[in-house]
Design a protein around this motif. Structure first.
Motif, PDB file in Angstrom:
ATOM      1  N   CYS A  62      -6.642   4.076  -3.415  1.00 51.43           N
ATOM      2  CA  CYS A  62      -5.275   3.461  -3.153  1.00 51.43           C
ATOM      3  C   CYS A  62      -5.624   1.998  -2.906  1.00 51.43           C
ATOM      4  N   LEU A  89      -3.467   8.666  -8.175  1.00 50.86           N
ATOM      5  CA  LEU A  89      -4.307   9.057  -7.062  1.00 50.86           C
ATOM      6  C   LEU A  89      -4.764  10.410  -6.937  1.00 50.86           C
ATOM      7  N   TYR A 101       0.790  -1.114  -0.085  1.00 49.49           N
ATOM      8  CA  TYR A 101      -0.010  -0.150  -0.066  1.00 49.49           C
ATOM      9  C   TYR A 101       0.771   1.062   0.170  1.00 49.49           C
ATOM     10  N   GLU A 102       1.928   1.252   0.976  1.00 48.17           N
ATOM     11  CA  GLU A 102       2.690   2.532   1.014  1.00 48.17           C
ATOM     12  C   GLU A 102       3.540   2.764  -0.361  1.00 48.17           C
ATOM     13  N   SER A 148       1.076   4.230  -2.792  1.00 50.83           N
ATOM     14  CA  SER A 148       0.665   5.571  -2.157  1.00 50.83           C
ATOM     15  C   SER A 148       1.691   6.563  -2.520  1.00 50.83           C
ATOM     16  N   ARG A 167      -8.833   9.495  -1.391  1.00 53.94           N
ATOM     17  CA  ARG A 167      -7.504   9.041  -1.749  1.00 53.94           C
ATOM     18  C   ARG A 167      -7.139   7.658  -1.169  1.00 53.94           C
ATOM     19  N   SER A 168      -7.550   7.427   0.136  1.00 58.98           N
ATOM     20  CA  SER A 168      -7.202   6.118   0.722  1.00 58.98           C
ATOM     21  C   SER A 168      -8.072   4.940  -0.102  1.00 58.98           C
TER      22      SER A 168
END
Length: 482
Positions: free
Chosen positions: A276, A262, A251-252, A255, A272-273
């Motif tokens: 992602c 995004l 995820y990071e 991101s 945004r989250s």
């Protein structure tokens, strides 16, 4: 005015759906053991078709107790009944991606991602529109980016062949290639090795996928361990914390690397989250999970096609590339044999063979020979390889015929099925067909084009497994003409 197809369906006799679910708990367990251990997947369906004298029947599908609260399904195992699963006005796709159970949303950051949403849920259209828009905006990137990825991959295979063992493991190399391509596509051509992922991306996705889908598979252990495996895999769902650190790393990476994508998601009104987490799922479950199995399937069937097919593909590909002055989407469209071969691979061995949906209302479903009433809320299940190898639709359905879809054969493309639609239909915000459907077809064609621009023929071997063919390349014959 009613079509001849509609008239024929109305004339079919209405019959009760045959088959039985058996006793509560014991019936699903018995069917599960038949499916995984006593009969095997294809024989499980074939024996029930014969027993019920029908391609539509009632049965239980894994995982059953205790993971699935209700394993009962109405199985649709022919090309006539299967397409009801695509009719979003009549069937619901809420939380049915994995069949009769759904992994905890903790695997996806607490979100029900797009693949688990029904078309009637507003967020489905918003997310699907975002995915389709993204793919459309990058259409000019696909060919050069994937060709670069393939070039690197073929060099790796050649390096492996030149070592002492003299063989190359196709699956692992192309799993890495599939991941690298999708990461670069989503992250403005940034290589995953430039992130904290390093070379771990494929392994992290493999682990993440395994713990979600383990209840639906068998590792094929010796018979003495069958029931032990069944208890371990299908008594309780695996908790997400087994993969939480790996998922966090994935995820990071997306991101921080997929910033432009995004940003576009936020401009489209998505959080945004959430965007992602959906991006990670699309990249890992849909794209990487599908492509890492698709390429071994392609090379398996082309390999089984033999040297004559290799010569014909090489001749067509090299001739068109020379005439068109390069490899482009337009030049790919002029390769009729290539297109037919890819469709035939998709027909004979679909990478995603299962399809589920719940009836939105009371329905009448039609097979070739009869009609059947289904009640609202009943789970429908389709096994795609039986639908795409329906002998009432395809001649010699079990045979790999490379030219099946050339010329007049193109009319059969409406019977080449995807998980959520026909080849002749397009993905849209209002349906469940994979947003990257056309990209998958394009990549399969590009793979074969690049392969036969470099090589005349090859030798290989494969072993079947629950996760598709495991392919080993034994030799590559460099191209004699260009």
């Amino acid at each position: 005015m009613a079509s001849s197809s509609d008239t024929k369906q109305k004339q079919l006799p209405l019959k009760p759906i045959p088959g039985s679910y058996g006793l509560p708990f014991f019936g699903p367990i018995g069917d599960r053991h038949d499916y995984f251990y006593h009969q095997g997947r294809d024989a499980f369906f074939a024996t029930r078709i014969k027993k019920n004298n029908s391609t539509v029947f009632r049965t239980n599908m894994p995982p059953g107790p205790f993971i699935s609260s209700d394993p009962r399904v109405v199985a649709l195992l022919d090309g006539a009944s299967f397409p009801i699963l695509f009719d979003n006005d009549k069937v619901e796709k809420r939380n049915v991606l994995d069949g009769t159970f759904m992994p905890t949303t903790s695997f996806t950051g607490g979100h029900r991602v797009c693949a688990y949403l029904d078309t009637a849920e507003p967020q489905h259209a918003a997310l699907k529109r975002f995915f389709l828009g993204f793919l459309l905006s990058r259409k000019d990137t696909f060919v050069p980016l994937f060709r670069t990825t393939l070039s690197e991959t073929f060099i790796e295979i050649e390096d492996q062949l030149s070592r002492k063992t003299g063989t190359a493991g196709f699956n692992d190399v192309f799993a890495t290639a599939s991941f690298n391509f999708m990461f670069r596509l989503l992250c403005d051509n940034k290589d995953p090795s430039e992130t904290k992922l390093g070379s771990e991306g494929p392994k992290l996705f493999d682990t993440w996928l395994l713990f979600q889908l383990a209840p639906l598979a068998t590792l094929g252990p010796p018979k003495i361990f069958n029931y032990l495996e069944d208890i371990l895999l299908r008594t309780i769902p695996f908790p997400s914390w087994f993969t939480s650190s790996g998922y966090k790393k994935l995820y990071e990476a997306f991101s921080t690397s997929a910033v432009k994508v995004l940003d576009e998601a936020e401009q489209a009104g998505l959080k945004r989250s959430e965007a992602c987490h959906n991006l990670v799922f699309m990249a890992g479950f849909n794209a990487y999970g599908g492509l890492k199995n698709q390429f071994p399937v392609v090379i398996k069937w082309v390999g089984l096609g033999g040297k004559k097919l290799h010569e014909e593909l090489a001749s067509e590909i090299r001739s068109v590339v020379k005439e068109e002055g390069g490899v482009t989407i337009q030049s790919l469209e002029k390769m009729s044999l290539l297109k037919s071969v890819v469709y035939e691979v998709l027909r004979i061995e679909p990478t995603v063979p299962y399809q589920y949906a719940k009836a939105r209302e009371d329905l009448v479903i039609h097979s070739h020979d009869a009609s059947f009433e289904v009640k609202k809320g009943e789970m429908l299940f389709g096994f795609q390889p039986f639908a795409t190898k329906d002998p009432r639709i395809f001649d010699d359905p079990e045979e790999f015929l490379p030219r099946r879809f050339e010329g007049e054969g193109e009319k059969l493309l409406k019977h080449v099925l995807w998980g959520n639609g026909k080849e002749t239909e397009e993905p849209s915000p209002g349906n469940k067909q994979c947003a990257g459907r056309n990209l998958v077809v394009l990549m399969c064609r590009l793979f074969l084009v690049e392969f036969f621009l470099r090589y005349d023929t090859f030798e290989f071997e494969f072993k079947s497994s629950a996760f598709g063919p495991a392919v080993t390349i034994k030799s590559l014959t460099k191209a004699s003409t260009l």
